[in-house]
Design an enzyme around this catalytic site. Structure first.
Site, PDB file in Angstrom:
ATOM      1  N   THR A 511      -0.385  -3.884  -2.896  1.00  7.00           N
ATOM      2  CA  THR A 511      -1.572  -3.374  -3.574  1.00  7.00           C
ATOM      3  C   THR A 511      -2.798  -3.583  -2.682  1.00  7.00           C
ATOM      4  O   THR A 511      -3.929  -3.554  -3.122  1.00  7.00           O
ATOM      5  CB  THR A 511      -1.649  -4.008  -4.978  1.00  7.00           C
ATOM      6  OG1 THR A 511      -0.449  -3.647  -5.675  1.00  7.00           O
ATOM      7  CG2 THR A 511      -2.808  -3.496  -5.821  1.00  7.00           C
ATOM      8  N   HIS A 512      -2.542  -3.814  -1.390  1.00 10.75           N
ATOM      9  CA  HIS A 512      -3.611  -4.122  -0.437  1.00 10.75           C
ATOM     10  C   HIS A 512      -4.171  -2.846   0.172  1.00 10.75           C
ATOM     11  O   HIS A 512      -3.970  -2.564   1.348  1.00 10.75           O
ATOM     12  CB  HIS A 512      -3.083  -5.056   0.646  1.00 10.75           C
ATOM     13  CG  HIS A 512      -2.273  -6.191   0.083  1.00 10.75           C
ATOM     14  ND1 HIS A 512      -1.299  -6.847   0.790  1.00 10.75           N
ATOM     15  CD2 HIS A 512      -2.296  -6.771  -1.137  1.00 10.75           C
ATOM     16  CE1 HIS A 512      -0.754  -7.784   0.038  1.00 10.75           C
ATOM     17  NE2 HIS A 512      -1.332  -7.750  -1.141  1.00 10.75           N
ATOM     18  N   VAL A 513      -4.862  -2.093  -0.657  1.00 10.62           N
ATOM     19  CA  VAL A 513      -5.536  -0.879  -0.194  1.00 10.62           C
ATOM     20  C   VAL A 513      -6.968  -1.280   0.148  1.00 10.62           C
ATOM     21  O   VAL A 513      -7.590  -2.030  -0.597  1.00 10.62           O
ATOM     22  CB  VAL A 513      -5.505   0.216  -1.283  1.00 10.62           C
ATOM     23  CG1 VAL A 513      -6.174   1.477  -0.794  1.00 10.62           C
ATOM     24  CG2 VAL A 513      -4.067   0.496  -1.696  1.00 10.62           C
TER      25      VAL A 513
END
Lengths: 583, 222
Positions: A511-513
């Site tokens: 979820t590391h956008v």
């Protein structure tokens, strides 16, 4: 439309960033602070009956409701975008605490050269850096940032083992990390069987294993704010779940108890922020819809955007605030430097049972011998590496069933499948990697011309694909996965390197956008200054991973929190005393 | 008002598998002695549809020498409840037009929700329950790449291994089969022991562990 009375500070988003800023401002100043959160209230007691894999992990019960709002994706400007209709490559949160409630708790620091990556790559690789690489320096150094890392680590109670204390390398920690001023606030977690097998194998291969640092507490701990939490019980219901005993650092257990005592703090849930109100170069407040659909204006002297990464850029674009980035000319700032994460994994088939339902989101053992700038000389063309680790996050019975070595069965159902799946059940473990994703000129965010949210506003459009560089990173790192798997005695090991052939919305990566509203040293190439203050509108602040000029290999939450604390100091100690653009 | 539909299951199968194996070895599990039939009210399927889904799920995850299968775990009841709930009507999926053809990297992009996919898929298996197992397998192989089959396979495994509150995993047959102890609150004393050895307990459901009634998302009120 309803016009409310003005407040001093209004914040869009009640996640880790928004509530940390609210806590710092509301407890250090008398200013009135209002947080607007689109989702529902949450509290510890809500999680007591939440240990259910189907609803929470398979069906994403805590995540953003995609039927109301999602994003679209295309691989390049030549394509039309396709909506992300169901969960896939990343999981944005919603509700009080946001994704900070269902994260894993892994708490790495970024490497020192990440903070000056453009300069570093130019010095080390010169013209070998591809022309379309758009990485930038952050505008401040790791050394300057280190005290904020330490504050954030104490706030969430990170457990781990230092590998570099004031420049002295220590075996057993990550010897490649930047210098720390202190040992971790807590010791590492207990080790699972799988992590001990990994540790022995990587030591034998000459690598330097360390316990993955984590914010699921390894013991009972009271942080400097006086918040007491109990130690992790290793139940395995961690990633995609809220922690039912509060062992995992979550905004609802770290920040809400402090904020609820403050009279100058108000949390409003069910409030969907739609626009930043602004006039004549000044932010005037936020416009939002409540659950009944009524439009409400909340005027404020200071406006802070602290929604999830993609939404910060979207709010700027919808509010016609700043110049949208144009990849053809390189002009404009809003939406630039969209990055995700180079994620790879290798599923191993082993002889003995792992009891892999036990674990914690951040429980793992890793190596960083090919992370950051390390070990790359043998891999021409690879500019940045990634970590390699074995995580015992706790595997649920649905997700873990059916892993079978390739070629062993003809079809994925029926008696033969069942027999093979039972034979290998719990005889598996995964080696995984998170590597740095460089920023490129062609990867960016804008508004989608075709698809809208439930209010009729355009969705965020992601233009993003992998390049040769990410494929080279993947090949390098999964090559090492395979070496480690062999040393661990794996009967078979399958790597997912194909994931980097083409950006795939259906496979979870992280979820590391990052990016879209990035910080930097120049107003021509960034949206906010290194204090997260908007370059052209000094009373507007934009916080979170949207500010990262590029992705670092380690999980970003700790860095996001440290950056938020640095932003809070700039606001409280400087801006509030003397409003204006910070130099 | 719609007439209520029921599926009739032999009590000896549904939830009857209570013999627990600590060894994890392949071993024929004996059904607990109980007799008679149980009538379960259906929420979405007609009785005829339920019989097709039950038979198909049984071929995907059969009861055999390696242990209990989909019928004994009540997988059809699980699927029926999921389809009747918010998931079945895509309450949480983005379903705005335009619907476009896109590559596999975008996953399912269709307009039809799971209810519609099942209704059409089951209609295509009209005489399925009456076929012999070999004929059933052949039929399933012919639809293997359809969205319907992909959902059916995934839901069969979910019905085997999800908490019994969702209607499947009856008697925790699925959890016994794989030695999963249920969502226990703590392994603090166990996690760094039992290295390389199975830690297996008689499973407990979430309701048993928490001592209170729990309901799944499928029961969410609109």
């Amino acid at each position: 439309m309803q016009q409310l009375k003005p407040v001093d500070v209004v914040i869009a988003g009640g996640g880790f960033v928004g509530l940390t800023l609210a806590k710092e401002i509301a407890s250090r100043t008398p200013l009135s602070v209002v947080v607007l959160e689109r989702g529902k209230p949450r509290k510890l007691a809500d999680y007591a009956t939440g240990m259910d894999e189907l609803d929470y992990s398979v069906r994403y019960r805590m995540m953003q409701n995609l039927s109301e709002e999602t994003a679209t994706h295309r691989h390049s400007m030549r394509d039309s975008a396709v909506p992300i209709r169901q969960y896939g490559s990343f999981n944005p949160g919603t509700g009080v605490g946001g994704a900070g409630e269902h994260w894993a708790g892994i708490s790495y620091r970024f490497y020192p050269e990440q903070f000056r990556l453009a300069s570093f790559l130019r010095e080390k690789f010169g013209t070998k850096v591809p022309e379309n690489v758009a990485v930038q320096d952050w505008g401040f150094s790791y050394q300057e940032f280190e005290p904020y890392y330490w504050r954030a680590e104490q706030m969430i109670g990170v457990g781990g083992k230092a590998g570099n204390l004031e420049g002295k390398q220590i075996d057993g920690g990550n010897v490649f990390e930047g210098p720390r001023s202190h040992e971790y606030p807590n010791p590492p977690h207990k080790r699972t069987y799988a992590t001990t097998l990994f540790e022995k194998a990587v030591r034998d291969l000459g690598y330097h294993p360390y316990p993955v640092p984590t914010a699921t507490l390894s013991r009972n701990y009271t942080n400097p704010d006086g918040i007491a939490r109990s130690g992790c019980q290793y139940c395995g219901y961690c990633v995609r779940y809220g922690c039912m005993i509060g062992a995992k650092a979550q905004p609802t257990n770290l920040l809400m108890p402090l904020l609820q005592k403050r009279k100058n703090f108000t949390l409003r849930t069910g409030c969907s922020v739609r626009r930043v109100l602004h006039r004549d170069g000044k932010a005037e407040g936020l416009s939002y819809l409540d659950t009944s659909g009524e439009e409400i204006h909340q005027p404020a002297s200071i406006v802070i955007l602290a929604s999830w990464t993609l939404n910060n850029s979207r709010l700027l674009l919808l509010s016609k605030l700043g110049e949208p980035y144009d990849p053809a000319t390189g002009k404009g700032t809003v939406g630039r430097n969209l990055t995700h994460q180079v994620s790879q994994s290798t599923r191993m088939f082993l002889d003995k049972p792992m009891n892999s339902f036990m674990g914690a989101g951040g429980l793992g053992t890793g190596i960083s011998d090919l992370d950051g700038k390390e070990g790359l000389d043998a891999y021409p063309g690879v500019l940045r590496g990634g970590n390699i680790r074995l995580m015992s996050t706790g595997e649920g019975p649905i997700a873990s069933f059916g892993a079978i070595p390739p070629g062993e069965v003809e079809q994925e159902w029926g008696a033969e499948f069942k027999k093979a799946a039972l034979r290998w059940h719990d005889r598996t473990a995964s080696i995984s990697t998170e590597a740095e994703h460089l920023a490129y000129r062609q990867n960016f965010l804008d508004l989608d011309p075709a698809y809208t949210d439930k209010y009729g506003d355009p969705l965020t459009r992601m233009t993003l694909d992998w390049t040769e560089h990410e494929r080279a990173q993947g090949a390098m790192l999964t090559g090492v996965h395979q070496k480690i798997a062999k040393a661990m005695g794996a009967r078979a090991a399958t790597s997912n390197s194909r994931q980097l052939e083409r950006y795939t919305v259906t496979s979870y990566q992280s979820t590391h956008v990052n990016g879209g509203a990035i910080m930097g040293a120049s107003p021509e190439r960034s949206v906010v200054n290194p204090w997260l203050q908007h370059w052209q509108m000094p009373n507007l602040w934009i916080a979170g991973a949207s500010a990262f000029p590029q992705n670092g290999s380690g999980n970003p939450t700790l860095t996001i929190l440290a950056l938020t604390l640095r932003c809070a100091d700039a606001l409280v100690d400087r801006y509030i005393k003397k409003p204006g653009a910070l130099a | 008002m719609k007439r209520r539909e029921f599926i009739t299951l032999p009590a000896a199968s549904l939830g009857g598998v209570l013999l627990y194996t600590l060894t994890g070895e392949s071993e024929k599990l004996r059904a607990q002695a109980s007799s008679g039939e149980i009538k379960v009210a259906l929420r979405f399927f007609t009785a005829a549809e339920a019989r097709v889904v039950e038979a198909a799920a049984e071929r995907i995850f059969p009861s055999d020498a390696s242990g209990p299968g989909a019928t004994e775990a009540g997988v059809v009841i699980y699927i029926d409840r999921q389809l009747a709930g918010p998931y079945g009507r895509d309450k949480y999926r983005y379903t705005k037009a335009p619907f476009v053809q896109a590559g596999p990297e975008y996953g399912y992009q269709g307009k039809e929700n799971p209810r519609e996919i099942y209704r059409a898929g089951v209609a295509g298996l009209a005489d399925f329950a009456e076929l012999k197992p070999a004929g059933q397998d052949q039929k399933l192989r012919s639809i293997q790449s359809s969205n319907f089959f992909k959902l059916l396979r995934q839901h069969t495994l979910e019905g085997m291994f999800s908490d019994p509150m969702h209607g499947g995993n009856a008697g925790m047959a699925g959890w016994q089969l794989i030695g999963y102890p249920g969502p226990l609150m703590s392994y603090r004393e166990e996690i760094d022991k039992n290295y390389g050895e199975e830690f297996r307990r008689k499973p407990m459901s979430l309701a048993q562990i928490t001592g209170r009634a729990v309901t799944g998302w499928e029961d969410e009120k609109d």
